[in-house]
Design a protein around this motif. Structure first.
Motif, PDB file in Angstrom:
ATOM      1  N   MET A  50      -8.533   6.500   9.814  1.00  0.00           N
ATOM      2  CA  MET A  50      -7.588   5.757   8.994  1.00  0.00           C
ATOM      3  C   MET A  50      -6.323   6.567   8.755  1.00  0.00           C
ATOM      4  SD  MET A  50      -9.958   3.831   6.167  1.00  0.00           S
ATOM      5  CE  MET A  50     -10.582   5.351   5.462  1.00  0.00           C
ATOM      6  N   LYS A  51      -5.213   5.863   8.705  1.00  0.00           N
ATOM      7  CA  LYS A  51      -3.953   6.518   8.381  1.00  0.00           C
ATOM      8  C   LYS A  51      -3.789   6.574   6.870  1.00  0.00           C
ATOM      9  CE  LYS A  51      -1.671   5.055  12.625  1.00  0.00           C
ATOM     10  NZ  LYS A  51      -0.529   4.310  13.213  1.00  0.00           N
ATOM     11  N   LEU A  52      -3.179   7.635   6.410  1.00  0.00           N
ATOM     12  CA  LEU A  52      -2.940   7.769   4.983  1.00  0.00           C
ATOM     13  C   LEU A  52      -1.824   6.824   4.559  1.00  0.00           C
ATOM     14  CD1 LEU A  52      -3.064  11.652   4.559  1.00  0.00           C
ATOM     15  CD2 LEU A  52      -4.876   9.992   4.124  1.00  0.00           C
ATOM     16  N   ILE A  53      -2.054   6.123   3.452  1.00  0.00           N
ATOM     17  CA  ILE A  53      -1.025   5.246   2.907  1.00  0.00           C
ATOM     18  C   ILE A  53      -0.582   5.803   1.559  1.00  0.00           C
ATOM     19  CG2 ILE A  53      -1.945   3.227   4.102  1.00  0.00           C
ATOM     20  CD1 ILE A  53      -3.153   2.300   1.462  1.00  0.00           C
ATOM     21  N   PRO A  54       0.624   5.476   1.124  1.00  0.00           N
ATOM     22  CA  PRO A  54       1.083   5.979  -0.177  1.00  0.00           C
ATOM     23  C   PRO A  54       0.116   5.614  -1.298  1.00  0.00           C
ATOM     24  CG  PRO A  54       2.895   4.974   1.020  1.00  0.00           C
ATOM     25  CD  PRO A  54       1.655   4.676   1.805  1.00  0.00           C
ATOM     26  N   VAL A  60      -2.233  -0.639  -5.427  1.00  0.00           N
ATOM     27  CA  VAL A  60      -1.928  -2.069  -5.318  1.00  0.00           C
ATOM     28  C   VAL A  60      -3.035  -2.800  -4.558  1.00  0.00           C
ATOM     29  CG1 VAL A  60      -0.357  -3.754  -4.255  1.00  0.00           C
ATOM     30  CG2 VAL A  60       0.572  -1.814  -5.531  1.00  0.00           C
ATOM     31  N   GLU A  61      -3.557  -2.171  -3.518  1.00  0.00           N
ATOM     32  CA  GLU A  61      -4.641  -2.769  -2.741  1.00  0.00           C
ATOM     33  C   GLU A  61      -5.906  -2.939  -3.583  1.00  0.00           C
ATOM     34  OE1 GLU A  61      -5.252  -3.914   0.788  1.00  0.00           O
ATOM     35  OE2 GLU A  61      -3.321  -4.419  -0.090  1.00  0.00           O
ATOM     36  N   ARG A  64      -5.333  -5.829  -5.773  1.00  0.00           N
ATOM     37  CA  ARG A  64      -5.431  -7.072  -4.990  1.00  0.00           C
ATOM     38  C   ARG A  64      -6.885  -7.475  -4.777  1.00  0.00           C
ATOM     39  NH1 ARG A  64      -5.971  -8.473   0.455  1.00  0.00           N
ATOM     40  NH2 ARG A  64      -5.963  -6.297   1.128  1.00  0.00           N
ATOM     41  N   GLU A  65      -7.732  -6.507  -4.453  1.00  0.00           N
ATOM     42  CA  GLU A  65      -9.141  -6.814  -4.245  1.00  0.00           C
ATOM     43  C   GLU A  65      -9.803  -7.269  -5.539  1.00  0.00           C
ATOM     44  OE1 GLU A  65     -10.148  -3.937  -0.424  1.00  0.00           O
ATOM     45  OE2 GLU A  65     -10.947  -3.436  -2.392  1.00  0.00           O
ATOM     46  N   PHE A  66      -9.466  -6.617  -6.634  1.00  0.00           N
ATOM     47  CA  PHE A  66     -10.039  -6.984  -7.930  1.00  0.00           C
ATOM     48  C   PHE A  66      -9.637  -8.414  -8.308  1.00  0.00           C
ATOM     49  CE2 PHE A  66      -9.974  -6.925 -12.645  1.00  0.00           C
ATOM     50  CZ  PHE A  66     -11.317  -6.662 -12.861  1.00  0.00           C
ATOM     51  N   THR A  67      -8.372  -8.760  -8.121  1.00  0.00           N
ATOM     52  CA  THR A  67      -7.918 -10.112  -8.463  1.00  0.00           C
ATOM     53  C   THR A  67      -8.505 -11.158  -7.515  1.00  0.00           C
ATOM     54  OG1 THR A  67      -5.886  -9.729  -7.173  1.00  0.00           O
ATOM     55  CG2 THR A  67      -5.770  -9.354  -9.535  1.00  0.00           C
ATOM     56  N   THR A  68      -8.776 -10.755  -6.284  1.00  0.00           N
ATOM     57  CA  THR A  68      -9.437 -11.665  -5.340  1.00  0.00           C
ATOM     58  C   THR A  68     -10.805 -12.087  -5.865  1.00  0.00           C
ATOM     59  OG1 THR A  68      -8.305 -10.816  -3.365  1.00  0.00           O
ATOM     60  CG2 THR A  68     -10.464 -11.833  -3.030  1.00  0.00           C
ATOM     61  N   ILE A  69     -11.591 -11.117  -6.346  1.00  0.00           N
ATOM     62  CA  ILE A  69     -12.913 -11.429  -6.886  1.00  0.00           C
ATOM     63  C   ILE A  69     -12.789 -12.303  -8.127  1.00  0.00           C
ATOM     64  CG2 ILE A  69     -15.017 -10.450  -7.873  1.00  0.00           C
ATOM     65  CD1 ILE A  69     -14.665 -10.022  -4.855  1.00  0.00           C
ATOM     66  N   ILE A  70     -11.814 -12.022  -8.980  1.00  0.00           N
ATOM     67  CA  ILE A  70     -11.603 -12.848 -10.176  1.00  0.00           C
ATOM     68  C   ILE A  70     -11.319 -14.294  -9.784  1.00  0.00           C
ATOM     69  CG2 ILE A  70     -10.035 -13.290 -12.110  1.00  0.00           C
ATOM     70  CD1 ILE A  70      -9.738 -10.294 -12.445  1.00  0.00           C
TER      71      ILE A  70
END
Length: 247
Positions: A50-54, A60-61, A64-70
């Motif tokens: 995997m490439k390192l992301i900021p 933010v990701e 995003r995943e947490f709000t997806t489950i909600i």
């Protein structure tokens, strides 16, 4: 009582269509976000390591995943009446969303190359890694569990898992989740980073380790054991329901 059961029978299937439409659209939307992310960070195509992301984007990701489950939980709660109906509808929304997420990625990016292609499934609380086939099999099993619950509720039987079914289900889920998180747990514990768990994303040594890591083994045997535990719970629930119908 018979009239009430007929009303329930008439209404339950009607909710599956709009719920599935929502989940399919949501799966495509989720895939579109991933298309953008891969264009930014994997323009040559996604692969490990995997490439390192900021760090900001990583946070933010996670949000995003947490709000997806909600959103998926909320859809289930709106669709169902009883507690178990709400749970079953959430399971349907989750499974359909997950399956069509991969369908959309295949349409947009011609990815994955095969069902055994490795993917990052989730980031909470640590990244989950597995071949694409594993979450798809989970989603198929989740759909089976959901429709078993709804079928019994449809026939007027209030569903409630007994102690054994609950233990089998929860244990099976834990075992399968362990197979997903095993790679990162091994990196964290084996590398001596457990004491600094909250600061892992700022630890240069750990980030370097993960940026070089390529998964090459998935424990399908343990995955199968977890699946069998859940299937045993479903089997028990089915026959308990059948016995009540025959009374």
């Amino acid at each position: 009582m018979k009239e009430s059961k007929r009303k329930t029978k008439a209404k339950l299937p009607d909710k599956i269509v709009p719920l599935s439409a929502f989940a399919i659209a949501f799966g495509f939307l989720e895939a579109i976000v991933v298309v953008y992310l891969r264009e930014l960070y994997y323009p040559g195509g996604f692969s490990f390591p995997m490439k390192l992301i900021p760090h900001k984007i990583y946070i933010v990701e996670i949000i995003r995943e947490f709000t997806t489950i909600i959103m998926l939980v909320s859809a289930g709660m709106l669709a169902g009446k009883t507690r178990m109906q709400k749970f079953a509808y959430f399971l349907i929304a989750f499974a359909v969303w997950d399956i069509f997420y991969y369908v959309a990625l295949k349409l947009f990016l011609d990815w994955p190359q095969s069902l055994l292609t490795w993917d990052i499934l989730f980031l909470i609380p640590i990244p989950w890694l597995a071949p694409v086939l594993a979450p798809i099999l989970c989603s198929i099993g989740i759909l089976g569990y959901a429709f078993l619950i709804l079928n019994l509720e449809w026939k007027g039987i209030g569903v409630k898992l007994n102690g054994r079914e609950m233990i089998l289900t929860v244990t099976g889920i834990i075992v399968i989740l362990f197979t997903f998180m095993y790679d990162y747990l091994s990196l964290i514990i084996g590398g001596g980073y457990a004491d600094n768990f909250s600061g892992l994303m700022n630890d240069e040594g750990f980030l370097k380790l993960t940026s070089e890591y390529v998964p090459d083994f998935y424990n399908w045997y343990l995955f199968g054991a977890g699946a069998l535990l859940i299937l045993s719970a479903m089997w028990s629930l089915y026959f308990r329901g059948k016995a009540r119908l025959e009374k």
